[in-house]
Design an enzyme around this catalytic site. Sequence first.
Site, PDB file in Angstrom:
ATOM      1  N   ILE A  97       0.879  -1.161   0.000  1.00 29.82           N
ATOM      2  CA  ILE A  97       0.000   0.000   0.000  1.00 29.82           C
ATOM      3  C   ILE A  97       0.917   1.212   0.000  1.00 29.82           C
ATOM      4  CG2 ILE A  97      -0.235  -0.072   2.529  1.00 29.82           C
ATOM      5  CD1 ILE A  97      -3.033   1.215   2.123  1.00 29.82           C
ATOM      6  N   TYR A  98       0.571   2.200  -0.820  1.00 23.99           N
ATOM      7  CA  TYR A  98       1.419   3.384  -0.915  1.00 23.99           C
ATOM      8  C   TYR A  98       0.565   4.584  -1.294  1.00 23.99           C
ATOM      9  CZ  TYR A  98       5.156   6.546  -2.359  1.00 23.99           C
ATOM     10  OH  TYR A  98       6.001   7.624  -2.480  1.00 23.99           O
ATOM     11  N   VAL A  99       0.793   5.670  -0.573  1.00 23.78           N
ATOM     12  CA  VAL A  99       0.212   6.965  -0.891  1.00 23.78           C
ATOM     13  C   VAL A  99       1.375   7.942  -0.981  1.00 23.78           C
ATOM     14  CG1 VAL A  99      -1.312   8.819  -0.089  1.00 23.78           C
ATOM     15  CG2 VAL A  99      -1.958   6.418   0.286  1.00 23.78           C
TER      16      VAL A  99
ATOM     17  N   TYR B 107      -1.049   1.871  11.297  1.00 24.28           N
ATOM     18  CA  TYR B 107      -1.710   0.573  11.397  1.00 24.28           C
ATOM     19  C   TYR B 107      -2.243   0.320  12.801  1.00 24.28           C
ATOM     20  CZ  TYR B 107       0.585  -0.205   6.908  1.00 24.28           C
ATOM     21  OH  TYR B 107       1.015  -0.094   5.611  1.00 24.28           O
TER      22      TYR B 107
ATOM     23  N   GLY C 234      -1.969  11.964   5.175  1.00 22.22           N
ATOM     24  CA  GLY C 234      -2.655  12.743   6.195  1.00 22.22           C
ATOM     25  C   GLY C 234      -3.992  13.298   5.739  1.00 22.22           C
TER      26      GLY C 234
ATOM     27  N   GLY D 147      -6.524  11.138   4.625  1.00 21.13           N
ATOM     28  CA  GLY D 147      -7.518  10.070   4.705  1.00 21.13           C
ATOM     29  C   GLY D 147      -7.476   9.070   3.567  1.00 21.13           C
ATOM     30  N   ILE D 148      -6.524   9.226   2.644  1.00 19.04           N
ATOM     31  CA  ILE D 148      -6.470   8.328   1.490  1.00 19.04           C
ATOM     32  C   ILE D 148      -6.075   6.917   1.905  1.00 19.04           C
ATOM     33  CG2 ILE D 148      -5.338   7.874  -0.725  1.00 19.04           C
ATOM     34  CD1 ILE D 148      -5.146  10.967  -1.056  1.00 19.04           C
ATOM     35  N   GLY D 149      -5.041   6.790   2.705  1.00 15.58           N
ATOM     36  CA  GLY D 149      -4.612   5.461   3.155  1.00 15.58           C
ATOM     37  C   GLY D 149      -5.702   4.754   3.937  1.00 15.58           C
TER      38      GLY D 149
END
Length: 163
Positions: free
Chosen positions: A90-92, A136, A98, A100-102
Amino acid sequence: MPNDAPFTIRPATPADIPAVYALIMELAAYEQLRETVISTPEDFYAALFGETPVAECLVADVGEETVGTALFFTNFSTFMGRAGMVLEDIYVQPTRRGKGIGRAILRRLAQIAQERGYRRMEWAVLDWNQPAIDFYLSLDAQPMKEWTVYRLTGEAIARLARE
């Protein structure tokens, strides 16, 4: 486009392969593992959209720009008697974190897991990646400290196969 612009989470399409691959290369650089990458965009296409897909992918878009991705696949638990989900990556992009995408990506993965009857979601994180660990933990994910991951690659696989 502003960093707080609205975003969408959707399944990747074949047209997304270049953007997904570029994000994975950014992730590899962030994890200080760029020199270990041997995959190609063609590998991603085959894995995600080939004759026998072995993984799935979500992307996060802000406008027309793909700014995040998650690649996942299914495993099986003999103790639970059901399939589960392994989140491989997973990568943003750092400038988009910061917002809320992740969390939205992981929420969609949890929805997929529930829809499919999976009993667990698993992933690994590098020990030094404290920002990811903290993220996490904020989701109530639990580290599996009693488990050690083992891996065979390349020549070690070939050697074992010859025995």
